[in-house]
Design an enzyme around this catalytic site. Sequence first.
Site, PDB file in Angstrom:
ATOM      1  N   LYS A  93      42.551  18.164-103.211  1.00 51.33           N
ATOM      2  CA  LYS A  93      43.108  19.542-103.439  1.00 51.33           C
ATOM      3  C   LYS A  93      42.536  20.174-104.673  1.00 51.33           C
ATOM      4  O   LYS A  93      42.295  19.395-105.683  1.00 51.33           O
ATOM      5  CB  LYS A  93      44.539  19.458-103.369  1.00 51.33           C
ATOM      6  CG  LYS A  93      45.292  20.744-103.745  1.00 51.33           C
ATOM      7  CD  LYS A  93      45.405  21.543-102.604  1.00 51.33           C
ATOM      8  CE  LYS A  93      46.076  23.017-102.650  1.00 51.33           C
ATOM      9  NZ  LYS A  93      45.525  24.096-101.728  1.00 51.33           N
ATOM     10  N   CYS A 124      39.773  30.750-102.839  1.00 53.64           N
ATOM     11  CA  CYS A 124      41.151  31.117-102.661  1.00 53.64           C
ATOM     12  C   CYS A 124      41.668  32.312-102.451  1.00 53.64           C
ATOM     13  O   CYS A 124      41.619  33.329-103.362  1.00 53.64           O
ATOM     14  CB  CYS A 124      42.189  30.039-103.588  1.00 53.64           C
ATOM     15  SG  CYS A 124      43.776  30.393-103.027  1.00 53.64           S
TER      16      CYS A 124
HETATM   17  C1  SIN Z   1      45.791  27.558-101.248  1.00 54.49           C
HETATM   18  O1  SIN Z   1      46.064  26.731-101.989  1.00 54.49           O
HETATM   19  O2  SIN Z   1      46.289  28.565-101.392  1.00 54.49           O
HETATM   20  C2  SIN Z   1      44.475  27.391-100.484  1.00 54.49           C
HETATM   21  C3  SIN Z   1      43.261  26.888-101.083  1.00 54.49           C
HETATM   22  C4  SIN Z   1      42.154  27.822-100.697  1.00 54.49           C
HETATM   23  O3  SIN Z   1      42.114  28.490 -99.787  1.00 54.49           O
HETATM   24  O4  SIN Z   1      41.320  27.781-101.462  1.00 54.49           O
END
Ligand code: SIN
Length: 311
Positions: free
Chosen positions: A45, A131
Site C-alpha cells: 500500500k 492518488c
Molecule cells: C487511495 O488510498 O485513495 C488510493 C490510492 C491511489 O489511488 O493512489
Amino acid sequence: MVSTKTEIAGFEFDNCLMNAAGVACMTIEELEEVKQSSAGTFVTKTATLEARQGNPEPRYHDVPLGSINSMGLPNHGLDYYLNYLLELQDKEPDRTFFLSLVGMSPEETHTILKKVQESDFRGLTELNLSCPNVPGKPQIAYDFETTDKILSEVFAYFTKPLGIKLPPYFDIVHFDQAAAIFNQYPLKFVNCVNSVGNGLYIEDESVVIRPKNGFGGIGGEYIKPTALANVHAFYQRLKPEIQIIGTGGVLTGRDAFEHILCGASMVEIGTTLHKEGVAAFERITNELKEIMAEKGYESLEDFRGKLKYID
Ligand code: SIN
C-alpha cells in the site's frame, strides 16, 4: 515450455502478474498472502511518513463493471512497510518486492525517499504521483511543472531503482509532454495507470461511497481501453531503459496479454484481486499461458510491444 517470467530494472520475477498498490497490501498478512500466491511479487500500500486513517467509510465499492474507491491513502506508515521489507529481503534474498510511497507534501516525499535511500532496502521503489482521493491534494502527475521539479530534486540524492505510478492521460499532447519530462530522468519504470479519478457511481438515487459526496477513482473493466492506451503511448515515447508496468482492467489472461502486447513488462491486478482474492493470479496466469501456447509464443519477449496497426 511457455513462461511468463519477466524482469524489471534487472530484477527477475517468475511471473509477470502482481497486485496493484491499494489492493491486498495494507497489512503484512495481506502481503504474505500475495507473496505465497502465484503472483511474481507484490507492491505495498502507498506508504506516507506517518500512519493514516484515510477517508471515512464506506470508501470502496465493487460494482458490476469494476469498482469505485476513495480510500484517502490509509496506511500503517513508512516504517511498518520498510521494516517488513528489510526483514523479508534477508529471508528471501532471491525475490524482489516493490515499496510504494508518497509524502503528503513534496517535503514529506523527500523525507521518505531519503529514509529509503539511507536504509538497506534493495528492492524497487514506486513513487505514487497519482492518488485522486485526498481532499485538497491534486493528482501530482497532472501538474507537469511540479512533477518535473520533484523528479529533479529526487534524483539529486536517490540512487536506488525508482519508478512512478501515473494517472491516466487522455490527450496525445499530454503523452508527449509527460514522456519528454520522464525521459530526462533515470527512472526504471512507469506504472500506467492508477484509477480513473473522480467518477461517480449511483445506485437508485444515491452515491455508493461517503467521501467527497461519492466521487472516487474508477477501476476494473471500465478502464481497460484507457489503461492500454497509456501503456502503449508511453511504450512508444519513453527511452527503452524506462520499462512499463500495465495496470487497469485486467480480469482475464486475454487482458494481461493485451497489456503486454501494448508494451508492459509487468501487469498489475487491482479490482479483480479485490473481487476474487489471490486465486485470481493462478487463473489469469493459466489463461495467459494458454493464449501464448495457442499462438506459439514461449516468452513475453515474443510479443511484448508488438501491437499491430492497420496500414
Ligand atoms: C487511495 O488510498 O485513495 C488510493 C490510492 C491511489 O489511488 O493512489
